[in-house]
Design a protein around this motif. Structure first.
Motif, PDB file in Angstrom:
ATOM      1  N   GLY A  52       0.806  -1.208   0.000  1.00 22.16           N
ATOM      2  CA  GLY A  52       0.000   0.000   0.000  1.00 22.16           C
ATOM      3  C   GLY A  52       0.842   1.262   0.000  1.00 22.16           C
ATOM      4  N   VAL A  53       1.968   1.224   0.723  1.00 29.54           N
ATOM      5  CA  VAL A  53       2.864   2.382   0.759  1.00 29.54           C
ATOM      6  C   VAL A  53       3.416   2.667  -0.636  1.00 29.54           C
ATOM      7  N   LEU A  54       3.830   1.600  -1.358  1.00 31.24           N
ATOM      8  CA  LEU A  54       4.387   1.782  -2.695  1.00 31.24           C
ATOM      9  C   LEU A  54       3.313   2.205  -3.698  1.00 31.24           C
ATOM     10  N   THR A  55       2.111   1.653  -3.551  1.00 29.63           N
ATOM     11  CA  THR A  55       1.014   2.095  -4.418  1.00 29.63           C
ATOM     12  C   THR A  55       0.712   3.571  -4.180  1.00 29.63           C
ATOM     13  N   ALA A  56       0.718   3.973  -2.910  1.00 28.11           N
ATOM     14  CA  ALA A  56       0.488   5.384  -2.586  1.00 28.11           C
ATOM     15  C   ALA A  56       1.594   6.263  -3.165  1.00 28.11           C
ATOM     16  N   ALA A  57       2.825   5.750  -3.200  1.00 28.52           N
ATOM     17  CA  ALA A  57       3.933   6.522  -3.778  1.00 28.52           C
ATOM     18  C   ALA A  57       3.667   6.826  -5.243  1.00 28.52           C
ATOM     19  N   ALA A  58       3.103   5.844  -5.971  1.00 26.83           N
ATOM     20  CA  ALA A  58       2.780   6.075  -7.381  1.00 26.83           C
ATOM     21  C   ALA A  58       1.685   7.126  -7.524  1.00 26.83           C
ATOM     22  N   VAL A  59       0.727   7.114  -6.585  1.00 31.64           N
ATOM     23  CA  VAL A  59      -0.369   8.082  -6.648  1.00 31.64           C
ATOM     24  C   VAL A  59       0.100   9.485  -6.283  1.00 31.64           C
ATOM     25  N   VAL A  60       0.853   9.607  -5.169  1.00 29.72           N
ATOM     26  CA  VAL A  60       1.279  10.936  -4.728  1.00 29.72           C
ATOM     27  C   VAL A  60       2.399  11.479  -5.599  1.00 29.72           C
ATOM     28  N   PHE A  61       2.951  10.649  -6.496  1.00 26.66           N
ATOM     29  CA  PHE A  61       3.943  11.167  -7.425  1.00 26.66           C
ATOM     30  C   PHE A  61       3.348  12.305  -8.254  1.00 26.66           C
ATOM     31  N   PHE A  62       2.024  12.306  -8.403  1.00 26.43           N
ATOM     32  CA  PHE A  62       1.336  13.425  -9.063  1.00 26.43           C
ATOM     33  C   PHE A  62       1.746  14.745  -8.427  1.00 26.43           C
ATOM     34  N   SER A  63       2.055  14.710  -7.133  1.00 25.08           N
ATOM     35  CA  SER A  63       2.430  15.927  -6.418  1.00 25.08           C
ATOM     36  C   SER A  63       3.734  16.521  -6.927  1.00 25.08           C
ATOM     37  N   TYR A  64       4.589  15.680  -7.512  1.00 25.84           N
ATOM     38  CA  TYR A  64       5.886  16.157  -7.997  1.00 25.84           C
ATOM     39  C   TYR A  64       5.880  16.483  -9.485  1.00 25.84           C
ATOM     40  N   THR A  65       4.782  16.150 -10.157  1.00 31.71           N
ATOM     41  CA  THR A  65       4.760  16.387 -11.597  1.00 31.71           C
ATOM     42  C   THR A  65       4.869  17.871 -11.880  1.00 31.71           C
ATOM     43  N   GLY A  66       5.596  18.169 -12.936  1.00 35.31           N
ATOM     44  CA  GLY A  66       5.716  19.562 -13.360  1.00 35.31           C
ATOM     45  C   GLY A  66       7.054  20.194 -13.084  1.00 35.31           C
ATOM     46  N   PHE A  67       7.889  19.602 -12.174  1.00 39.36           N
ATOM     47  CA  PHE A  67       9.152  20.272 -11.879  1.00 39.36           C
ATOM     48  C   PHE A  67      10.031  20.364 -13.118  1.00 39.36           C
ATOM     49  N   GLU A  68       9.806  19.445 -14.096  1.00 43.37           N
ATOM     50  CA  GLU A  68      10.595  19.497 -15.325  1.00 43.37           C
ATOM     51  C   GLU A  68      10.251  20.710 -16.170  1.00 43.37           C
ATOM     52  N   ALA A  69       9.216  21.461 -15.761  1.00 43.17           N
ATOM     53  CA  ALA A  69       8.913  22.728 -16.446  1.00 43.17           C
ATOM     54  C   ALA A  69      10.114  23.664 -16.374  1.00 43.17           C
TER      55      ALA A  69
END
Length: 491
Positions: A241-258
């Protein structure tokens, strides 16, 4: 094999024959490391910290959502190291699209450019609808115009129109607006950590990793792809569950490559682009871990409100007056995310238009504002339509899978260029290459496999549509292809 023709690294910021840049114009170099960190925090700190914290803690990871944010942050850091090497070596608009053009070939570059449109345009539309809901609740506006269920979401339309005007006006003006919004939301996040720390209770953090149990209603297309491949029953909580949550909350980091997309507008890219990337991730990760730890420590994870977890946590401990501050920070955070998304998607379209894969007429830089105004307006119209009329909650995971796919290709590009162009100047070098880029690629792939089967199917359908567009227009109008055809052939 013409599909895999590559562009020399030295010409990434130009056309293959040197004429397209004169036709579409030049972007103006006005940004410093401080501006880049502002843009990075502007796009990263948003929906994730104000919403995903509660959803992931209550439904998937429990208090260990803190670990999920840390795991996602490590993956983002590995990708940032790869971005920093390529961005400092070839500072150009387009970032991952341009790097793929130099390493994997034109058709792969098109696919990644098409993927980036998905990430930033869809991301802007999703966040615009969230912005409308927050503002509607904060100001008690009619849900029929500002709610997620509104047939015509007027609030989302208004914010997209207003921020499009800012994005077109100029990069320096956009930087000033973003900086103001960033100050507001970072200050409130620090307030949440400091004030909330007084109400953290050890009992709420025990057990830190709740025992795993079978997930309810998560079979079929809704289950993570890796569970379907391995034949594992879907689970929540526990390590899985922790690793699945990591994939979901990765949305929080999206965009830094801007940040990497602003390479052509940075005054000292060799120095400032790595600082902008690492500064963004360091601050964002610290805030995510601090805020998530405080929230799960203030209230039991199974009593967290998934819609407004931070505000509700303060309500439950008797600090309801803080909810207004948190809502204000959420609005500021969402506003800056939309603005940076619109700026970024315009730069990607500019780079692809300069190469002939999109019409050059829409990629021209305005001589008055120094921005790719036409392509920014074009994509803003698409964002406006999606944000106004299309409920996008079910498509939010597409932003995560699109970002991870881009990160994976950038990681591979570092290894490829180290082999094919060992002589290329590299102001910043990824340490322990190729080990770190390979770890980055594998980590991104693993998180992608933790997303649902239906997300994968939607992503593949989007890429298939992109290949049709490339075959119908991009392949025949590519400047690189036309230059190769015009070159004299050996007898």
């Amino acid at each position: 094999m013409h599909l895999f023709r590559t562009k020399p690294v030295e010409r990434l910021g130009d056309s293959s024959d040197g004429t397209a840049t004169e036709e579409v114009g030049h972007l103006r170099q006005r940004l410093s490391a401080r501006h880049l960190v502002g843009f990075g925090i502007g796009v990263v700190i948003g929906t994730g910290i104000f919403t995903l914290t509660g959803v992931a803690a209550r439904d998937t990871a429990g208090p260990a959502v803190v670990v999920s944010f840390a795991v996602a942050g490590v993956v983002a850091l590995l990708a940032a190291l790869c971005y920093a090497e390529l961005a400092s070596s070839a500072p150009t608009a387009g970032s991952a699209y341009s790097y793929a053009y130099a390493t994997a070939g034109e058709v792969v570059a098109w696919v990644i450019g098409w993927d980036l449109f998905l990430e930033f345009a869809l991301g802007a539309a999703v966040v615009a609808r969230g912005w409308s809901g927050y503002v509607g609740n904060l100001l008690d506006l009619p849900p029929s115009l500002f709610g997620e269920e509104a047939p015509v979401n007027v609030g989302a339309a208004l914010v997209v129109v207003a921020l499009t005007a800012v994005a077109v006006l100029g990069i320096r003006e956009s930087a000033r607006v973003t900086a103001l919004l960033v100050v507001v939301k970072v200050a409130v996040c620090v307030f949440v950590v400091v004030a909330g720390a007084w109400f953290v209770r050890g009992a709420n953090l025990t057990p830190f990793v709740p025992p795993g149990r079978p997930a309810e209603g998560e079979g079929g297309l809704a289950q993570p792809l890796i569970q379907a491949i391995a034949g594992i029953d879907p689970v929540v909580f526990g390590v899985g569950g922790v690793l699945t949550a990591a994939a979901v909350v990765f949305f929080s980091y999206t965009g830094f490559e801007a940040v990497a997309n602003l390479g052509e507008e940075t005054r000292r890219p060799g120095r400032d682009l790595p600082l902008g990337l690492f500064g963004t991730l360091a601050l964002a990760t610290a805030l995510y871990i601090g805020v998530s730890l405080v929230v799960v420590g203030m209230v039991p994870y199974d009593r967290i409100d998934p819609g407004a977890p931070i505000a509700d946590a303060f309500d439950q401990v008797g600090l309801g007056w803080a909810s207004a501050l948190i809502s204000l920070a959420a609005v500021a955070g969402l506003t800056s995310v939309i603005l940076v998304d619109l700026i970024t998607v315009g730069r990607i379209g500019f780079a692809m238009g300069r190469d002939g894969l999109l019409p050059q007429s829409v990629a021209q830089v305005s001589p008055r504002t120094g921005t790719p105004a036409r392509v920014t307006l074009l994509f803003s119209v698409l964002v406006l339509v999606m944000a106004t009329f299309v409920p996008l909650g079910a498509l939010a995971d597409l932003v995560s899978i699109g970002t991870l796919f881009a990160f994976l290709l950038v990681s591979v590009a570092v290894v490829a260029l180290r082999r094919t162009r060992p002589d290329m100047p590299r102001p910043f070098r990824v340490p322990f290459s190729p080990v770190v880029p390979v770890l980055s690629a594998l980590a991104c792939l693993y998180l992608m496999l933790n997303l649902s089967i239906e997300t994968w199917l939607r992503f593949l359908a989007w890429l298939a549509i992109g290949l049709v567009v490339y075959a119908a227009y991009g392949y025949r109008h590519s400047r690189l292809g036309r230059t190769a055809e015009a070159a004299p052939r050996p007898r």
